[in-house]
Design a protein around this motif. Structure first.
Motif, PDB file in Angstrom:
ATOM      1  N   PHE A 281       0.815  -1.205   0.000  1.00 32.52           N
ATOM      2  CA  PHE A 281       0.000   0.000   0.000  1.00 32.52           C
ATOM      3  C   PHE A 281       0.856   1.267   0.000  1.00 32.52           C
ATOM      4  CE2 PHE A 281      -4.351  -1.489   1.719  1.00 32.52           C
ATOM      5  CZ  PHE A 281      -4.251  -2.665   0.979  1.00 32.52           C
ATOM      6  N   LEU A 282       2.107   1.148   0.350  1.00 33.48           N
ATOM      7  CA  LEU A 282       2.978   2.314   0.515  1.00 33.48           C
ATOM      8  C   LEU A 282       3.431   2.811  -0.851  1.00 33.48           C
ATOM      9  CD1 LEU A 282       5.091   1.161   3.583  1.00 33.48           C
ATOM     10  CD2 LEU A 282       3.175   2.754   3.561  1.00 33.48           C
TER      11      LEU A 282
ATOM     12  N   SER B 191      -7.661   1.062 -15.883  1.00 30.94           N
ATOM     13  CA  SER B 191      -8.608   0.176 -15.189  1.00 30.94           C
ATOM     14  C   SER B 191      -7.934  -0.634 -14.092  1.00 30.94           C
ATOM     15  CB  SER B 191      -9.274  -0.765 -16.207  1.00 30.94           C
ATOM     16  OG  SER B 191      -9.946  -0.027 -17.191  1.00 30.94           O
ATOM     17  N   ILE B 192      -6.793  -1.227 -14.384  1.00 35.08           N
ATOM     18  CA  ILE B 192      -6.109  -2.070 -13.397  1.00 35.08           C
ATOM     19  C   ILE B 192      -5.641  -1.234 -12.218  1.00 35.08           C
ATOM     20  CG2 ILE B 192      -4.171  -3.624 -13.025  1.00 35.08           C
ATOM     21  CD1 ILE B 192      -4.371  -4.462 -15.917  1.00 35.08           C
ATOM     22  N   TRP B 193      -5.048  -0.077 -12.506  1.00 38.18           N
ATOM     23  CA  TRP B 193      -4.593   0.792 -11.421  1.00 38.18           C
ATOM     24  C   TRP B 193      -5.771   1.268 -10.581  1.00 38.18           C
ATOM     25  CZ3 TRP B 193      -5.970   5.885 -10.540  1.00 38.18           C
ATOM     26  CH2 TRP B 193      -5.259   6.542  -9.545  1.00 38.18           C
ATOM     27  N   ASP B 194      -6.876   1.654 -11.220  1.00 38.92           N
ATOM     28  CA  ASP B 194      -8.027   2.159 -10.491  1.00 38.92           C
ATOM     29  C   ASP B 194      -8.658   1.061  -9.647  1.00 38.92           C
ATOM     30  OD1 ASP B 194      -9.998   4.362 -10.068  1.00 38.92           O
ATOM     31  OD2 ASP B 194     -11.351   2.891 -10.947  1.00 38.92           O
ATOM     32  N   LYS B 195      -8.659  -0.177 -10.134  1.00 40.89           N
ATOM     33  CA  LYS B 195      -9.206  -1.286  -9.356  1.00 40.89           C
ATOM     34  C   LYS B 195      -8.397  -1.511  -8.081  1.00 40.89           C
ATOM     35  CE  LYS B 195      -9.754  -6.293  -9.464  1.00 40.89           C
ATOM     36  NZ  LYS B 195      -9.539  -7.543 -10.244  1.00 40.89           N
ATOM     37  N   ASN B 196      -7.070  -1.561  -8.209  1.00 39.42           N
ATOM     38  CA  ASN B 196      -6.231  -1.755  -7.025  1.00 39.42           C
ATOM     39  C   ASN B 196      -6.359  -0.578  -6.058  1.00 39.42           C
ATOM     40  OD1 ASN B 196      -5.291  -4.177  -8.133  1.00 39.42           O
ATOM     41  ND2 ASN B 196      -3.586  -3.173  -9.162  1.00 39.42           N
ATOM     42  N   PHE B 197      -6.446   0.623  -6.613  1.00 33.75           N
ATOM     43  CA  PHE B 197      -6.583   1.810  -5.776  1.00 33.75           C
ATOM     44  C   PHE B 197      -7.888   1.768  -4.983  1.00 33.75           C
ATOM     45  CE2 PHE B 197      -6.834   6.331  -4.811  1.00 33.75           C
ATOM     46  CZ  PHE B 197      -5.503   6.663  -4.609  1.00 33.75           C
TER      47      PHE B 197
ATOM     48  N   LEU C 239      -8.332   1.482  -0.853  1.00 31.90           N
ATOM     49  CA  LEU C 239      -9.133   2.459  -0.107  1.00 31.90           C
ATOM     50  C   LEU C 239     -10.224   1.775   0.691  1.00 31.90           C
ATOM     51  CD1 LEU C 239     -10.111   5.333   0.580  1.00 31.90           C
ATOM     52  CD2 LEU C 239     -11.399   5.307  -1.565  1.00 31.90           C
ATOM     53  N   LEU C 240     -10.873   0.779   0.105  1.00 31.05           N
ATOM     54  CA  LEU C 240     -11.950   0.071   0.795  1.00 31.05           C
ATOM     55  C   LEU C 240     -11.416  -0.704   1.997  1.00 31.05           C
ATOM     56  CD1 LEU C 240     -14.977  -0.226   0.410  1.00 31.05           C
ATOM     57  CD2 LEU C 240     -14.557  -2.296  -0.884  1.00 31.05           C
ATOM     58  N   ALA C 241     -10.257  -1.330   1.853  1.00 29.45           N
ATOM     59  CA  ALA C 241      -9.672  -2.086   2.963  1.00 29.45           C
ATOM     60  C   ALA C 241      -9.268  -1.149   4.099  1.00 29.45           C
ATOM     61  CB  ALA C 241      -8.467  -2.891   2.476  1.00 29.45           C
ATOM     62  N   CYS C 242      -8.632  -0.034   3.781  1.00 27.82           N
ATOM     63  CA  CYS C 242      -8.222   0.914   4.832  1.00 27.82           C
ATOM     64  C   CYS C 242      -9.433   1.549   5.507  1.00 27.82           C
ATOM     65  CB  CYS C 242      -7.322   1.988   4.231  1.00 27.82           C
ATOM     66  SG  CYS C 242      -5.678   1.415   3.766  1.00 27.82           S
ATOM     67  N   SER C 243     -10.479   1.845   4.740  1.00 31.38           N
ATOM     68  CA  SER C 243     -11.689   2.412   5.338  1.00 31.38           C
ATOM     69  C   SER C 243     -12.332   1.428   6.307  1.00 31.38           C
ATOM     70  CB  SER C 243     -12.675   2.802   4.240  1.00 31.38           C
ATOM     71  OG  SER C 243     -12.109   3.746   3.361  1.00 31.38           O
TER      72      SER C 243
ATOM     73  N   VAL D  41      -0.666   7.189  -0.442  1.00 29.11           N
ATOM     74  CA  VAL D  41      -0.419   7.835   0.852  1.00 29.11           C
ATOM     75  C   VAL D  41      -0.866   9.290   0.815  1.00 29.11           C
ATOM     76  CG1 VAL D  41       1.357   8.472   2.517  1.00 29.11           C
ATOM     77  CG2 VAL D  41       1.471   6.258   1.378  1.00 29.11           C
ATOM     78  N   GLU D  42      -0.588   9.969  -0.282  1.00 24.88           N
ATOM     79  CA  GLU D  42      -1.057  11.350  -0.423  1.00 24.88           C
ATOM     80  C   GLU D  42      -2.578  11.409  -0.476  1.00 24.88           C
ATOM     81  OE1 GLU D  42      -0.484  15.184  -3.470  1.00 24.88           O
ATOM     82  OE2 GLU D  42       0.489  13.238  -3.873  1.00 24.88           O
ATOM     83  N   PHE D  43      -3.196  10.436  -1.107  1.00 27.32           N
ATOM     84  CA  PHE D  43      -4.659  10.391  -1.198  1.00 27.32           C
ATOM     85  C   PHE D  43      -5.296  10.204   0.170  1.00 27.32           C
ATOM     86  CE2 PHE D  43      -8.578   7.894  -1.915  1.00 27.32           C
ATOM     87  CZ  PHE D  43      -9.296   8.820  -2.663  1.00 27.32           C
ATOM     88  N   MET D  44      -4.710   9.378   1.014  1.00 24.73           N
ATOM     89  CA  MET D  44      -5.260   9.148   2.348  1.00 24.73           C
ATOM     90  C   MET D  44      -5.152  10.378   3.237  1.00 24.73           C
ATOM     91  SD  MET D  44      -6.608   6.185   2.420  1.00 24.73           S
ATOM     92  CE  MET D  44      -6.912   6.119   4.186  1.00 24.73           C
ATOM     93  N   HIS D  45      -4.260  11.321   2.909  1.00 27.89           N
ATOM     94  CA  HIS D  45      -4.135  12.557   3.675  1.00 27.89           C
ATOM     95  C   HIS D  45      -4.929  13.700   3.059  1.00 27.89           C
ATOM     96  CE1 HIS D  45      -0.676  10.334   5.316  1.00 27.89           C
ATOM     97  NE2 HIS D  45      -0.753  11.123   6.337  1.00 27.89           N
ATOM     98  N   HIS D  46      -5.763  13.407   2.071  1.00 31.54           N
ATOM     99  CA  HIS D  46      -6.525  14.463   1.405  1.00 31.54           C
ATOM    100  C   HIS D  46      -7.752  14.829   2.231  1.00 31.54           C
ATOM    101  CE1 HIS D  46      -8.597  16.678  -1.802  1.00 31.54           C
ATOM    102  NE2 HIS D  46      -7.416  16.746  -2.392  1.00 31.54           N
TER     103      HIS D  46
END
Length: 489
Positions: A95-96, A196-202, A206-210, A101-106
């Motif tokens: 995840f790092l 698509s692949i990058w957006d799926k993993n992203f 996000l869902l797992a961290c939430s 990481v920048e997205f999670m601090h938005h």
């Protein structure tokens, strides 16, 4: 041997085994230094393994390097940023990535996590209410439901849909990808090709961290219920896996929990329940979409209550007698993993009459008035006068770089490195007699880093050389000192 000179950074979370020492005739505690073989080491969230427990060495690294600074607001109370930082420390190494990481601090993600915490606070109460009613209307001593009970359930269902609508409003801000969120959007500029692949993993990350953040905020209870509902909200029921530990609800219970807007159609045209809430909004619920943006002016008491819950910060929730999990609770009542320390609670002398943080009192649902929905249809709304501006502490780029070096910092400490604070660092510099690097070497290192930043800026943004040079020349004194520390190190 743990080596740290600051007393306040001593370990607070202990994980190990107790054994009896016959020679000393006393109990002996042996902490775990390597938890790889311990079954409770990890917890799986959407096929990602998050750390469930940490060693004392990892605890020292987290508290000394990644903990929230004492100079921030309300540092003595548990905030959503504290839970987010803990999850970032416990999440897998894959995840790092700089963008995640920048997205999670938005700020938009902060608002989404805030609304999810409010929603799941009431969703768990509703699930408990459903399970209790299931036992009451079944068995040999089953109770008969009257029409007033059904009216009360309808009001509860509408209230839960309103909180779901607030989550959908904040989620739609992210998926539109406008403004400074454009860099996280899945469509590339000009060519309009979807990643698509990058957006799926992203999205999965996000869902797992939430899920982890909400679970920790809810006192680490009802994990399976939170995971099931989180997947249903952001995916739809077509993509929620059937697991034996998940609860199964009857059609009547599903209509109560999921609301009247929840509809299942063919998976090709199915949208998530969050978007379904925005497709069918009642006229009296339209002010919910402006909560946190405009100051509500009207006579709808329900909108006033939701606005008060949303705009009041976590450390001040006790002033309105509202509980959102562990938000706003004193940090002294929790250990490093934000688990409740019951000896500290016992010495705080809380009771049912003095319980500002809802620790002794059990979660409950206030019984609404039977004609609450009819009263809301007769409310009056006025033109708004005031805009609400939230104070949000932006994340510095150095903090993001620090999170990206998480594995290296932990490895450095385990290999014998010593975490030092400013006091021990000054003592070490005063005790040494060696001179620092030469002036010409410092200047050479400075221009070396400056040229590297210029090249990175050109490749990333396509700007000219003045952009990268402006980052160094226009930097604040604190940033220049941080850059100079890298050269000395």
């Amino acid at each position: 041997m743990l080596r740290l000179h600051v007393g306040k950074n001593a370990p607070k979370y202990y994980k190990g085994n107790w054994s009896f020492d016959s020679t000393k005739d006393a109990l002996n505690f042996e902490p775990y230094h390597d938890l790889e073989d311990v079954e409770e080491r990890y917890i799986s969230t959407n096929s990602f393994n998050f750390l469930r427990t940490i060693t004392q060495e990892e605890e020292l690294v987290f508290r000394h390097v990644y903990g929230r600074d004492d100079t921030t607001y309300d540092t003595r109370a548990v905030e959503l940023n504290d839970i987010r930082d803990l999850v970032l420390f416990l999440m897998p190494s894959e995840f790092l990535r700089p963008k995640f990481v920048e997205f999670m601090h938005h700020q938009a993600v902060y608002h989404l996590l805030h609304s999810l915490t409010i929603y799941f606070e009431y969703y768990l109460r509703m699930v408990e209410f459903v399970l209790i009613r299931r036992d009451e209307i079944s068995g040999e001593k089953a109770q008969i439901q009257n029409e007033q009970t059904n009216d009360m359930k309808r009001v509860f269902s509408v209230y839960l849909s309103q909180y779901r609508m607030l989550v959908a409003r904040n989620y739609s801000v992210i998926i539109k990808g406008e403004g400074d969120l454009e860099k996280f959007y899945h469509m590339k500029k000009l060519v309009n090709i979807s990643q698509s692949i990058w957006d799926k993993n992203f999205h999965e990350q996000l869902l797992a961290c939430s899920t982890q953040i909400v679970w920790i905020a809810m006192h680490r209870r009802a994990y399976n219920v939170i995971e099931m509902e989180m997947n249903r909200l952001f995916r739809s029921e077509h993509f929620v896996t059937s697991r034996p530990e998940y609860l199964s609800f009857t059609p009547a219970e599903r209509s109560l929990l999921y609301g009247r807007n929840s509809k299942i159609v063919n998976y090709r045209t199915q949208v998530s329940p969050l978007i379904q809430e925005l497709q069918h909004i009642r006229a009296e619920d339209l002010p919910i979409l402006w909560i946190g943006e405009r100051k509500y002016r009207g006579t709808d008491i329900r909108i006033m209550e939701m606005e008060l819950e949303y705009i009041v910060p976590g450390p001040q929730l006790r002033l309105i007698d509202v509980a959102h999990g562990i938000l706003g609770h004193p940090k002294k009542l929790y250990n490093t993993l934000l688990e409740l320390d019951w000896p500290s609670v016992r010495y705080s002398n809380f009771s049912k009459h003095h319980d500002p943080y809802h620790i002794i009192r059990q979660p409950h649902l206030d019984i609404p008035k039977i004609d609450a929905m009819k009263m809301r249809q007769m409310t009056v709304q006025y033109e708004h006068f005031y805009e609400i501006h939230n104070l949000f502490e932006t994340c510095h780029r150095q903090v993001i770089f620090k999170w990206l070096r998480r594995e290296k910092i932990i490895k450095f400490y385990r290999s014998g490195g010593l975490l030092t604070n400013i006091v021990s660092r000054c003592e070490k510099e005063l005790a040494t007699t060696a001179h620092g690097p030469r002036v010409d070497q410092i200047i050479a290192n400075y221009f070396k880093v400056k040229s590297r930043l210029r090249k990175e800026a050109q490749s990333r943004e396509g700007d000219d050389d003045t952009v990268a040079s402006g980052r160094i020349g226009n930097a604040s004194p604190k940033e220049k000192n941080q850059v100079a520390d890298m050269f000395y190190d």
